[in-house]
Every structure is written in structure tokens, then in C-alpha cells.
Design a protein around this motif. Structure first.
Motif, short mmCIF file in Angstrom:
data_model
loop_
_atom_site.label_atom_id
_atom_site.label_comp_id
_atom_site.label_asym_id
_atom_site.label_seq_id
_atom_site.Cartn_x
_atom_site.Cartn_y
_atom_site.Cartn_z
N ASP A 1 7.74 7.49 -5.60
CA ASP A 1 7.76 6.16 -5.77
C ASP A 1 6.82 5.33 -5.00
OD1 ASP A 1 9.62 6.87 -7.82
OD2 ASP A 1 11.30 6.03 -6.65
N GLN A 2 6.98 5.53 -3.67
CA GLN A 2 6.21 4.87 -2.73
C GLN A 2 4.65 5.37 -2.98
OE1 GLN A 2 7.02 2.92 -0.17
NE2 GLN A 2 9.21 2.88 -0.07
N LEU A 3 4.65 6.55 -3.18
CA LEU A 3 2.89 6.81 -3.52
C LEU A 3 2.66 6.12 -4.76
CD1 LEU A 3 0.83 8.89 -2.47
CD2 LEU A 3 1.65 10.44 -4.35
N GLY A 4 3.35 5.88 -5.63
CA GLY A 4 2.92 5.25 -6.87
C GLY A 4 2.54 3.80 -6.34
N GLU A 5 3.59 3.19 -5.51
CA GLU A 5 3.40 1.80 -5.22
C GLU A 5 2.12 1.54 -4.30
OE1 GLU A 5 4.00 -2.09 -4.43
OE2 GLU A 5 4.93 -0.75 -6.00
N PHE A 6 1.79 2.76 -3.45
CA PHE A 6 0.68 2.65 -2.60
C PHE A 6 -0.45 2.59 -3.18
CE2 PHE A 6 -2.64 5.19 -0.07
CZ PHE A 6 -2.38 4.77 1.12
N ARG A 7 -0.54 3.52 -4.47
CA ARG A 7 -1.78 3.41 -5.19
C ARG A 7 -2.02 2.38 -6.04
NH1 ARG A 7 -1.25 9.74 -7.41
NH2 ARG A 7 -2.31 10.66 -5.43
N ASN A 8 -0.94 1.70 -6.42
CA ASN A 8 -0.91 0.31 -7.11
C ASN A 8 -1.67 -0.72 -6.27
OD1 ASN A 8 0.05 1.00 -9.51
ND2 ASN A 8 2.09 0.45 -8.87
N GLN A 9 -1.03 -0.84 -5.10
CA GLN A 9 -1.56 -1.59 -3.96
C GLN A 9 -2.94 -1.67 -3.69
OE1 GLN A 9 -0.67 -4.17 -1.80
NE2 GLN A 9 1.69 -4.06 -1.56
N LEU A 10 -3.27 -0.06 -3.74
CA LEU A 10 -4.92 0.19 -3.44
C LEU A 10 -5.65 -0.55 -4.48
CD1 LEU A 10 -6.14 1.83 -1.08
CD2 LEU A 10 -6.10 3.58 -2.70
N ARG A 11 -5.39 -0.43 -5.55
CA ARG A 11 -6.09 -0.74 -6.93
C ARG A 11 -6.10 -2.21 -6.70
NH1 ARG A 11 -2.82 1.40 -10.81
NH2 ARG A 11 -3.32 3.21 -10.32
N ASN A 12 -4.86 -2.89 -6.57
CA ASN A 12 -4.97 -4.60 -6.48
C ASN A 12 -5.85 -4.98 -5.32
OD1 ASN A 12 -3.05 -4.72 -8.58
ND2 ASN A 12 -1.15 -4.72 -6.98
N ARG A 13 -5.81 -4.32 -4.29
CA ARG A 13 -6.86 -4.79 -3.15
C ARG A 13 -8.23 -4.64 -3.71
NH1 ARG A 13 -4.96 -3.96 2.22
NH2 ARG A 13 -6.93 -3.63 3.06
N GLN A 14 -8.52 -3.61 -4.44
CA GLN A 14 -9.98 -3.38 -4.95
C GLN A 14 -10.36 -4.57 -5.77
OE1 GLN A 14 -10.48 0.14 -6.97
NE2 GLN A 14 -12.61 0.42 -6.48
N LEU A 15 -9.36 -4.69 -6.95
CA LEU A 15 -9.57 -6.06 -7.96
C LEU A 15 -9.67 -7.28 -7.10
CD1 LEU A 15 -7.02 -5.15 -10.44
CD2 LEU A 15 -9.55 -5.13 -10.70
N GLU A 16 -8.88 -7.46 -5.86
CA GLU A 16 -9.04 -8.82 -5.23
C GLU A 16 -10.20 -9.02 -4.45
OE1 GLU A 16 -5.49 -10.14 -3.59
OE2 GLU A 16 -4.28 -9.55 -4.96
N SER A 17 -10.67 -7.75 -3.88
CA SER A 17 -11.77 -8.08 -3.16
C SER A 17 -12.94 -8.20 -4.23
CB SER A 17 -12.12 -6.87 -2.30
OG SER A 17 -12.05 -5.64 -3.06
#
Lengths: 750, 252
Positions: free
Chosen positions: A130-146
Motif C-alpha cells: 500500500d505504501q509503495l502505491g502511495e509513494f508512486r502516487n505522490q511521485l506522479r502528483n509531484r511531477q504533475l505539479e511541477s
């Protein structure tokens, strides 16, 4: 000396050794079979270790993410571990573990690992996937926001993933192997994860390693091979040369005593020196043969294994170049000569072969440090190292194998003289042993400590014996060493005065006086204070120190050039230098010049020298006493200088028959050094006399006064003249140092 | 041929301190004479003979062998003597022939001359049976014969036998005594030390009784018998030693 006799003795001893099973075993059988056997054993062990399957439990396999896959059909995935290792892992995969029972499982696993039932256990944390899934989501969001222009610093921090744990037992080899394999699988798995993350973020994989470093070794292949072998081979060869020398030496000396054939030979027509040379050649042949056989056997074994490995596609360890082997062959001869002479002299002390075996250890302890010194990465062949016996030779050999012999040519004579000199000394020592009745016919005596002390007291002679003097020398060294480990650098003048008084009186003069009281009947004679010398010898000795001062300065410069002082040691001495500079000159002179002159002379030219003189020639005694005197000085440069100074002071003491001129010389020498440090260079050079005696030289440490060569030579000549006068005075004096035991302990030399 | 004058030897013993092994020994032996040294263990016989063979150096006094001083020209002395002692063993890893040949070569003998000399000695001492046997495999008698052949190979004018019959059986000992007698008849000067009194009676022309580093009495057997009113050297020996130290005689 008749060479035919030497040859006859050599031939006989050689045949004798060839007919001895024990020698043949050590010298020929052992080296021929040792290496192939060792190689086989090694292969067997590595195969055993590698082929052993390991049992690993994975707890919480259901918490693993679907991608990348760590496991595949209850085995590690082929993507994370090579196939051969997968087959060696017996996995037990447990699922559905909640955080509640994980503690229980952990305790259970720990016990099982300790009992050896299982080799390693991997715990995957319950929320890992679950945490890995969360980690990957975060990574994706960061990319979008940047992409939307949000600054990096304004983005929320990345979550930290819970950590998988490996339980293992470092005290068990099997468990360690299992741990390594699991670690390897987990590392590869993590790499796969990184690759996926990068792909998800549309970052090419190459972004993580934008460049690779290319290594270009410019050394020619032959040099590369030589550099590696140049360290290993000399060491192997020398160790075997020493071993090969020792066993025959024991058999030829102690063995002959045991079998009763030594007296047969001694009552024959051969000279003692012919006997020693014959035996020496035999020992040398076996030393050389052992070294060569070991080297060949090792070489052949290594070649065979290399061929096997290269056939299997493994990386090749290149064989040493031919030149390396040739250089080794050349160097074996002087090494074998040195070891053989040493082994023969040491073995001749032994009364039986068993006793002889005990002497191998001290000999090894003496030789091995000198050999290992050359293996140190910082060890370079220069004048300093080439003056050290064995070390210089080994470094020369290393340089020769590396193909840089031309660079070492200027040092070749130095090494030849040092090695040759050591050989000569060892051979002379061995011959002396064969002339000594006590060594040849001495009985094994029972040792009782109380009895020994009583006997020493009962058998005291006028001056201490040679053995007592040497014991005294080592005792002084030991006391000095132990005391130095407790000493701290004094911070005040008072502290310095205290430490000097304790060292000089407590650790040098007191032990020497106590030993004199205990071990000699004529105490004043032992301390060379039994009669007053001619009055003029005291000022003359002081004048000699003045005359030799320029020579002393040159010797100091030479020593510092050959063995440059260690900056760290200089830093440590800095506070003491400052204390000495600021203290009143008179106190400094009393403390640094008078105190050591009295205390050290009582110990080294008093007790030690008179003891050594009772059974050795005066010059040998002076040299040995000076070596002890040198060793008591803590810093190597000081030690060398003190040893040289000791020889001069020893000569003065022996020739005048008194300690007082020796004290006068020592005092003046030290006082001059102290006084010179107070006088400014400019002040001296400013005077006409100063300019006549010295010139200045600018170094990194400032300007230094250097005596002119002509001044140095004239000074040294004057000192020799004074010493010559002492000699003529000594001739007229009665000999007071002969001991009645000397004659009886020497054998008919033949 | 042998002249010993006030020979003394002091050892330094760690247990007992300085130990006097010889206290001013003096005697003379001429050619064609067997001089017997008898005495108990520790009397100084071996020390005296070791000094004569130049293996040890005297503390004081002089000794000349065949005209050469033992301290000044030990090599010449060793070239003129043959020394057989319980302490001069044979090499274990050498055959009888090799051992005698080796010493012959050390004495400068070569080739045919040496071979003939060894052959003659092997005939005289009946050693051909074991000429190729290694020292380690020989019996005590064989080893003693090799020692004698080794001592005789250079045909020395002086022979020194120190307890040479010790450990030998009666047959070998007898043949050894015969050999020594024959050597005397050839004109050799012989010193023979033993503690077996019977051998002295059979062999020696002149006898010296040693005790504690000194010669108590010296003379021909007849002289000693006459002086002490005895017909047995053993009795003479007891009388002399008893006079010196009663305890030793009591123990014996």
C-alpha cells in the motif's frame, strides 16, 4: 683454511641430510605435495560452501507489490537472482500475516535461526504494498505539479517506505551465505523498482548514470603482472629459505651433539672454521633447494589451476614474468647465506634437537618483522631502507622484479655491503660458537629460580659477566619502554625537571647501580671509578668533544637526510623545545648535559661495558654497549647518533680506564648542543671567528650554521690525536679487566 | 711421546660453582708403551684425555703430544693422534667404509693409498662383513670397530682410548684388547683409560690411579703390588682411594 676439507665436510653433511627422512620430508616431500593438496582442499571447500542450499523464510509475501515481482511460484523471481542461485534457495513463503502476530513470528524465527533450523527470515512489513502505491502516487502528483509550475520546495515531502527486515545469525556461516543471497535478491528488486519509477516519471534510465568513468591502466601488461608478484614472491621465497635453513642446521649442530658424533669430528684434523664452512654450505644448499622447490611447486600448481579456471571462462590471474623468477633465483643465494649462518649459530646453542626447535621462534621473530617491513605500501627503496638488513634486500628484489633495477643501481653497493656484512658477522658468530667449550659440551642444567639467584650471588666475580651485562642492557631498555608509556609531555619547566630527574636517576642510574651492587664483587671497578685517571685526561676529553662538534653536526645532517624526521614527532617535541629555550641556561645545562652525562655513563660505560668486556674483545664490547645506549633514545635519528657517540665515549673510557673522562666528553657534547641552540645564527656569523668556522645555509626551517669542511677535518684529526694520547697512557696502566674464566671458556681453535 | 705437566682444568658449573676437574696432573708416556689411567667416575680421566685430543683447552699447565703443544699447535696434535672415546660415536647415516674413508680423506690420504689402508684395517679388525652397513644398523661391537678403524686410518703414533671397552661384550672386548696390544707391539704410544681393573692387569705397562683430578699413585703393576702388599690391582685401588676419602670406598 683448506678448501678441500671444507668440500669434504660439505659432501659428507649433504649426503647425511639426503639420507635423513625427516629432512627429506620437510625439504622435498612437503613442498612438492603441499600446494597441490592445499589447492584441492581449497576447491573442495569452496564447492561445498557454494553448493550448499540455504533455507530462507519470507514472512508477509502477501504484502509484496505485483510489480516488480520479488517472488514467482514461491521462488525468487528470475529477474532478481540468477538461475543457479534460485535453485540453491529453499524458500518457505508465509502469507496473511497481520501486524499482530508478526511479533510472535519474529520471536519464533529468531529461535529457529539460532537453533540452525532455518538460515534467514525476511519480514515484509504489512503495509509495504500500500505504501509503495502511495509513494508512486505522490511521485506522479509531484511531477504533475511541477509541470504546473509549482516550485520543488513547495511540494510535500516524499513518504518513507517501511523497511523489509532480514533476520540472520552472523555467528553461522550458512546463515551468512543465506543473508548475502537474500540481500542480493532484494537489491536487484529495488533496482527494478527504481527503473519502474523512472519509467513512470518519463525519465530515461540513463539520467541516473549520465556518465561512466573509463579506467585506463598505462602500465604494460608485463609490468602489471610484475607489480603484483613483486610483493608476494620474495616473501614466500624468503620464508621458505629460512625454514629450509633451520631444520638442517638443528640436525647438523644439536643433532650431532645428541648422537655423539660432534666430538668425533672435533678430534679430527679439520679446523673449526672448515667445519663451520662445510656445515654452512650444506645448510645453504638445503635453504636454496627448499625455496626453489616451494616456488616451483607453487608455480606449477598455480599454473594448472589457472588453466582450469581459464577453461571455465573465469578471469585469469596472470603468471609472474620470467624475469621475476630469474631475479628471485639470484636473490636466493645471499638470503640463504644469511639465514644459514644465523640458523647455524642459533642452532649450535642447542644441546638437543628438541631444544633447537625452540630457538626457531626467536629467529623468526627477528627476521619476519624485517621482511614484512618491505611489504608495507609506503616502503620504498631509498638509502634509509637499504641500510636495514633483509628489508633492503627484499625491496631491491621488488624493484628488480618490477623492472626498475636501473633506478636501484646506486643503492646496490649499499645493500651488498649491509647483506655481506651481516653474513660475515653471522658466520663469525657461528665459528665462535664452535670454539666455545660451554656451548659444545655444556650440560642441560636444572633450573630453579631460588637456586639460580643463590648461585649468582655466590659466583660473583670482580666485574659482571657477559650474560649479566646483556641482561642489564635489556632490563634498562624494558624499564625505559614501560616508563615511556606512562610519561606525559611536561607542560612546565618544573614538570620537565621532575621528569628528567626521574628518568635519568630512577630509570637509568639506579638500575645500573643496583645491578652493580648485586652482581659484582669489585663495584668501583665495575663502574670504572676505582682509580683516578691522569688529571689532564678530563679536560682533554672535554676538548675532544669540542673538536668533534663539527663532525657531530655533519653526522646529524646526514642522519636527517637519510631518515628525514617525522613531522608528527617534531610537533610533539615542540613544547619541550620551547621550555628549553625559555629556561635559564645554567639549569638547562645541568639538566640536559650534566645529569645524563653522569647517569647514562654509569649505566652504559660503567656497568654494561665492564660486564661486556669480561668476555669479549674491547671494541666488540664498546659497540654492543653503544647499541644499547642508542636504543634507549626514543627517536630513531637520536638513537643512531647516540650509538655513534657511544662508540667514541666507549673508546675514551676503555683507553683512559676511567669513567670520568667519558663523563667529561658526554657533558661537553650535550652542553655544546644546548648552548648552540641559544646563540643566534647571525650573531655567530657576525664575528670573524664564527665566519672562520661556519657558513650559513638556508633551509625550510630557517638558516642553519654549517661548519666548513676544513674545520671539520682539522677538528676530527685533533680528536684522533687526543684519543691516541689516551691510548699511550692506557698501555702503561695494568690490565684490570681480565677474567680467569675467559681462558677456560674458549676452545682450542685448531 | 706424551708429556703432561701440571695440567689443570676448572669448569664453571651453574649449580656447584667453579668445579676443579683436574688439579695439576703430570705424567709421561713413551713409544711402545700402554699407559693405563684408572679411577672412579668423575676422577678426571675423560677431561684429561679430551685435553690431550685438543677438544678441550686446559686452564693451566702444559701437555705435548708427539712433540706438539696441545694449546699452541692443536692441528698438529690431532694429526698425530687417534682418539677413541665413549663420546666419539659413529655417524648413523654412513656405512662403515664411508666413515673410515671420510676421515682418511680429511687426514689427506687419497686414491689407491687410502683404499689399501682401509682394506688392511678392515682385514685386521674383521670388518668386511659389515662394510656397507649404516652406522644406525650396527651393533655396539661393530660401531666400536669402526671407531677404531677411524682412529687408525692415518696410522698415528699416539693412540688415546677413553673407556673404549664400555658396553662391549666379552668377545669383542677381548679382541679389542688384542688389537691394542698388537698396536703397542708396533711401537705406538697408547693411553688407555678404564674403570675395569682386570683390563689394566691384562694390558698396561704402567698404571696411574686417578681420583678427584689427581694421580694418587703411578707405576708398573709390579711396583704397585709390592708397595701395597697386594696381588690384585682392585685392592691397591681401594687402599689408595680409601686413604683419600673413606666415604667413597664405603659406598663402593
Amino acid at each position: 683454511m683448506n678448501f678441500y676439507s671444507v668440500l669434504l665436510i660439505f659432501r659428507r653433511e649433504f649426503r647425511d641430510q639426503i639420507r635423513d627422512r625427516r629432512t627429506l620430508f620437510t625439504i622435498i616431500v612437503l613442498p612438492v605435495f603441499l600446494y597441490p593438496l592445499m589447492g584441492m582442499l581449497f576447491l573442495q571447500i569452496t564447492q561445498f560452501m557454494q553448493q550448499h542450499p540455504t533455507q530462507v523464510r519470507i514472512v508477509g509475501a502477501d504484502h509484496l507489490p505485483d510489480s516488480p515481482r520479488l517472488l514467482n511460484n514461491n521462488q525468487f523471481s528470475e529477474a532478481v537472482l540468477p538461475e543457479n542461485l534460485i535453485d540453491l534457495m529453499e524458500l518457505e513463503v508465509l502469507e496473511n500475516s497481520s501486524s499482530l502476530d508478526s511479533e510472535l513470528l519474529r520471536d519464533q524465527a529468531q529461535e529457529q535461526i539460532n537453533r540452525g533450523e532455518i538460515d534467514a527470515v525476511v519480514f515484509i512489513p504489512p503495509d509495504f504494498s500500500d505504501q509503495l502505491g502511495e509513494f508512486r502516487n505522490q511521485l506522479r502528483n509531484r511531477q504533475l505539479e511541477s509541470q504546473n509550475g509549482v516550485e520543488n520546495s513547495a511540494l510535500p515531502p516524499m513518504p518513507v517506505l517501511p523497511q523489509p527486515t532480514i533476520l540472520f545469525n552472523a555467528a553461522s556461516d550458512r546463515s551468512l551465505v543465506a543473508h548475502d543471497r537474500v540481500q542480493r535478491a532484494l537489491n536487484s528488486w529495488r533496482e527494478l523498482m527504481v527503473d519502474e519509477n523512472l519509467m513512470q516519471s518519463h525519465v530515461p534510465k540513463v539520467a541516473t548514470r549520465p556518465f561512466e568513468v573509463e579506467h585506463a591502466d598505462v602500465a604494460p601488461p608485463i609490468r602489471r603482472r610484475a607489480a603484483m608478484w613483486s610483493k608476494v614472491l620474495p616473501f614466500i621465497v624468503l620464508v621458505w629459505a629460512l625454514t629450509g635453513a633451520f631444520y638442517p642446521a638443528i640436525d647438523l649442530c644439536a643433532g650431532e651433539k645428541e648422537r655423539g658424533t660432534l666430538e668425533t669430528l672435533l678430534s679430527g684434523p679439520a679446523l673449526r672454521s672448515e667445519i663451520v664452512w662445510g656445515k654452512l654450505l650444506t645448510v645453504m644448499s638445503f635453504s636454496v633447494a627448499t625455496a626453489i622447490l616451494n616456488l616451483s611447486s607453487l608455480g606449477i600448481t598455480a599454473l594448472l589451476y589457472m588453466r582450469q579456471f581459464s577453461a571455465a571462462g573465469a578471469t585469469l590471474l596472470a603468471p609472474p614474468p620470467l624475469s621475476a623468477i630469474l631475479w628471485l633465483a639470484v636473490a636466493i643465494i645471499p638470503c640463504a647465506a644469511l639465514f644459514s649462518a644465523l640458523a647455524l649459530a642459533v642452532a649450535s646453542f642447542a644441546k638437543s634437537s628438541k631444544e633447537g626447535q625452540y630457538y626457531l621462534l626467536p629467529l623468526l621473530m627477528f627476521c619476519l618483522p624485517l621482511m614484512t617491513l618491505s611489504l608495507m605500501p609506503s616502503a620504498e627503496l631509498n638509502l634509509g631502507t637499504s641500510l636495514i638488513p633483509l628489508t633492503g634486500l627484499m625491496l631491491l628484489l621488488r624493484v628488480a622484479i618490477e623492472g626498475r633495477i636501473v633506478e636501484a643501481l646506486p643503492l646496490l653497493p649499499v645493500i651488498a655491503v649491509v647483506t655481506g656484512g651481516c653474513c660475515c658477522l653471522a658466520i663469525r658468530w657461528a665459528i665462535a660458537q664452535f670454539k666455545n667449550e660451554n656451548v659444545l659440551f655444556g650440560e642441560n642444567e636444572q633450573v630453579s629460580v631460588i637456586g639460580m639467584v643463590k648461585n649468582i650471588w655466590r659466583d660473583r666475580v670482580a666485574t659482571p659477566t657477559l650474560a649479566q651485562a646483556i641482561f642489564g642492557g635489556f632490563l634498562l631498555l624494558a624499564i625505559r619502554f614501560i616508563a615511556s608509556t606512562f610519561a606525559s609531555v611536561p607542560t612546565s619547566w618544573g614538570g620537565f625537571v621532575q621528569s628528567m630527574l626521574v628518568t635519568q636517576i630512577g630509570f637509568i642510574a639506579a638500575p645500573a647501580i643496583v645491578l652493580t651492587l648485586l652482581l659484582s664483587r669489585k663495584r668501583l671497578q665495575t663502574l670504572a671509578l676505582h682509580k683516578l685517571p691522569k688529571w689532564w685526561t678530563i679536560p682533554a676529553a672535554a676538548a675532544m668533544a669540542v673538536c668533534l662538534h663539527p663532525t657531530a653536526l655533519w653526522i646529524h645532517r646526514a642522519i636527517s637526510h637519510i631518515y628525514p624526521p617525522n613531522p608528527a614527532v617534531l610537533d610533539q617535541l615542540q613544547p619541550i623545545q620551547l621550555l628549553l629555550q625559555s629556561a635559564p641556561l645554567l639549569q638547562v645545562i645541568l639538566l640536559i648535559a650534566l645529569l645524563p652525562a653522569i647517569c647514562e655513563e654509569l649505566a652504559f660505560r660503567g656497568f654494561l661495558l665492564s660486564g661486556l668486556r669480561s668476555q669479549t674483545k674491547p671494541f666488540t664490547a664498546i659497540v654492543i654497549a653503544s647499541l644499547f645506549f642508542g636504543f634507549t633514545h626514543g627517536i630513531i635519528q637520536q638513537s643512531i647518533f647516540a650509538a655513534m657517540l657511544g662508540v667514541v665515549i666507549g673508546l675514551i673510557s676503555v683507553r683512559t680506564g676511567s669513567l670520568l673522562p667519558a663523563i667529561a666528553f658526554h657533558f661537553t657534547n650535550n652542553a655544546l648542543v644546548m648552548a648552540a641552540s641559544r646563540i643566534s645564527t647571525e650573531g655567530v656569523i657576525g664575528t670573524p671567528l664564527g665566519r672562520l668556522l661556519y657558513y650559513t645555509e638556508t633551509t625550510t626551517g630557517g638558516t642553519a650554521l654549517v661548519p666548513h669542511w676544513h674545520v671539520t677535518i682539522i677538528g676530527a684529526l685533533l680528536a684522533c690525536l687526543i684519543l691516541g694520547r689516551f691510548r699511550s697512557q692506557r698501555r702503561s696502566a695494568p690490565a684490570s679487566f681480565t677474567s680467569p674464566l675467559v681462558k677456560s671458556s674458549e676452545m682450542a681453535t685448531g | 711421546m706424551i708429556h703432561v705437566d701440571k695440567l689443570s682444568k676448572v669448569y664453571h658449573d651453574a649449580q656447584r660453582g667453579p668445579h676443579v676437574a683436574l688439579a695439576g696432573l703430570s705424567f709421561d708416556v713413551g713409544p711402545g708403551q700402554i699407559y693405563g689411567l684408572i679411577g672412579p667416575n668423575g676422577a678426571g680421566k675423560t677431561t684429561a684425555l679430551r685435553i690431550l685430543s685438543t677438544v678441550l683447552r686446559p686452564t693451566s699447565g702444559t701437555a705435548t703430544v708427539a712433540g706438539f703443544d696441545v694449546t699452541e699447535s692443536p692441528i698438529q696434535v690431532r694429526r698425530h693422534i687417534g682418539f677413541v672415546s665413549t663420546n666419539t660415536a659413529v655417524y648413523e647415516r654412513m656405512t662403515a667404509w664411508e666413515m673410515v674413508e671420510y676421515f682418511g680423506q680429511l687426514f689427506g690420504l687419497r686414491g689407491e693409498e687410502l683404499r689399501e689402508r682401509i682394506d688392511k684395517l678392515f682385514n685386521q679388525l674383521q670388518m668386511h662383513d659389515f662394510r656397507d652397513v649404516l652406522g644406525a644398523k650396527m651393533s655396539t661391537g661393530m660401531q666400536q670397530k669402526v671407531s677404531i678403524a677411524r682412529a687408525l686410518v692415518h696410522d698415528p703414533p699416539v693412540l688415546i682410548f677413553d673407556e673404549a671397552t664400555s658396553g662391549l661384550d666379552i668377545l669383542v672386548a677381548r679382541s679389542l684388547l688384542d688389537t691394542i696390544r698388537r698396536l703397542r707391539d708396533e711401537g705406538k704410544c697408547i693411553i688407555f683409560s678404564t674403570h675395569i681393573m682386570r683390563e689394566v692387569e691384562k694390558l698396561c705397562d704402567c698404571v696411574a690411579i686417578m681420583h678427584k683430578g689427581n694421580i694418587l699413585r703411578e707405576g708398573t703393576l709390579e711396583q704397585l703390588y709390592e708397595e701395597h702388599g697386594e696381588t690384585d690391582i682392585e685392592e691397591v685401588f681401594f687402599q689408595l682411594v680409601q686413604g683419600q676419602s673413606p666415604s667413597v670406598a664405603n659406598i663402593a
